[in-house]
Design an enzyme around this catalytic site. Structure first.
Site, PDB file in Angstrom:
ATOM      1  N   GLY A  10       0.820  -1.204   0.000  1.00  0.00           N
ATOM      2  CA  GLY A  10       0.000   0.000   0.000  1.00  0.00           C
ATOM      3  C   GLY A  10       0.853   1.252   0.000  1.00  0.00           C
ATOM      4  N   GLY A  14      -0.793   7.864   0.228  1.00  0.00           N
ATOM      5  CA  GLY A  14      -1.104   7.982   1.641  1.00  0.00           C
ATOM      6  C   GLY A  14       0.065   7.737   2.570  1.00  0.00           C
ATOM      7  CB  ILE A  15       0.257   6.488   6.078  1.00  0.00           C
ATOM      8  CG1 ILE A  15      -0.333   5.081   6.038  1.00  0.00           C
ATOM      9  CG2 ILE A  15      -0.765   7.492   6.563  1.00  0.00           C
ATOM     10  CD1 ILE A  15      -0.652   4.545   7.419  1.00  0.00           C
ATOM     11  N   GLY A  16       1.514   4.981   3.359  1.00  0.00           N
ATOM     12  CA  GLY A  16       2.516   4.058   2.827  1.00  0.00           C
ATOM     13  C   GLY A  16       3.577   4.776   2.030  1.00  0.00           C
ATOM     14  CB  SER A 131      -8.224   1.497  11.911  1.00  0.00           C
ATOM     15  OG  SER A 131      -9.188   2.492  12.151  1.00  0.00           O
ATOM     16  CE1 TYR A 157     -10.281   0.092   7.330  1.00  0.00           C
ATOM     17  CE2 TYR A 157     -11.176   1.302   9.201  1.00  0.00           C
ATOM     18  CZ  TYR A 157     -10.140   1.038   8.333  1.00  0.00           C
ATOM     19  OH  TYR A 157      -8.945   1.709   8.461  1.00  0.00           O
TER      20      TYR A 157
END
Length: 272
Positions: A10, A14-16, A131, A157
């Site tokens: 990922g 984003g954060i990846g 999360s 999720y």
């Protein structure tokens, strides 16, 4: 960091991508894994990193990815299981599993276990992006992991993020004595494309002016970078769930050792 090989899934956005940039700046040999060819190759080109493509909604892609990583790298010092997301209406993958559960849990479970011997040989750390939804929405039904009885985007999720923590803890239980270190973490509410294609009410925060309350991908990646860069046993405790570099309280189910063991066994059966 200069001798460490760091695989980040990922990592195309984003954060990846933010973590890949920071770890590459620190001298790590970063391996960028993503689903989008264009985005993944753009991040890799920026960093001078190697790239691999895989769609976690297809378990054969995960198997092929594992084979290619084993062929390419005699050591894997860090595996960051970061790929994932929240979906819309309930959908089965080509493998016959609910898409959220497969992409967020079964695929990283399969990738990690296929790489396990190499990871143990490397005294690696396995870091998984979870999360706070594990507590807000998660309640794992061990006899209905594919959510055929009850489904909502938020619950699916939350269940998958709870599964990430249970997997992290069981991985520690089984392999810490062999030199493997594991951790999961909550990155915070990050201003990315997360939830944009979902029917979850969370998309309102990510796609409207409310987005201004979210943190940057760089801040969201901070705990991932910290776990990848520092020493387990000295700087952090293997098997734990972290928020802002500190051990945090997860869903009460996350501490059920029987559930963790059963989830492992059922996940192994589901991925064949």
């Amino acid at each position: 960091m200069s001798e460490r090989t760091i695989v980040i899934t990922g990592a195309s956005d984003g954060i990846g991508a933010a973590a890949a940039r920071e770890l590459a700046r620190s001298g790590g040999r970063v391996v960028v894994v993503g689903r989008s060819a264009e985005k993944t190759r753009a991040v890799a080109a920026e960093l001078g990193a190697e790239t691999f493509l895989a769609d976690f909604a297809r378990l054969d892609d995960v198997r092929e990815l594992a084979d290619r990583l084993l062929e390419a790298y005699p050591r894997i010092d860090v595996l960051a299981n970061n790929a994932g997301g929240i979906m819309g209406e309930r959908t089965d993958t080509v493998d016959g599993h609910e898409k959220t559960f497969q992409v967020n849990h079964l695929a990283p479970f399969l990738l990690t276990t296929l790489l396990l011997d190499r990871l143990i040989e490397s005294n690696a750390r396995v870091i998984t992006t979870s999360s706070v939804a594990n507590s807000a929405f998660g309640h794992l039904e061990i006899d209905d992991l594919d959510a055929r009885g009850k489904y909502s985007p938020n619950k699916a999720y939350g269940d998958s993020k709870l599964a990430n923590i249970l997997f992290t803890r069981e991985l520690h239980t089984r392999y810490a004595a062999h030199g493997l270190a594991t951790a999961s973490f909550h990155p915070g509410g990050v201003a990315t494309n997360f939830a944009a294609d979902s029917t979850s009410p969370m998309r309102i925060v990510y796609t409207t002016v409310l987005r201004r309350v979210l943190i940057s991908p760089e801040k969201g990646a901070d705990t991932l970078v910290w776990l990848a860069s520092t020493e387990p046993g000295a700087d952090w405790v293997s098997g734990e769930y972290y928020v802002k570099r500190k051990v945090a309280k997860a869903n009460t189910q996350a501490y059920d050792v029987d559930l963790a063991r059963e989830l492992w066994d059922r996940s192994a059966a589901m991925v064949g």
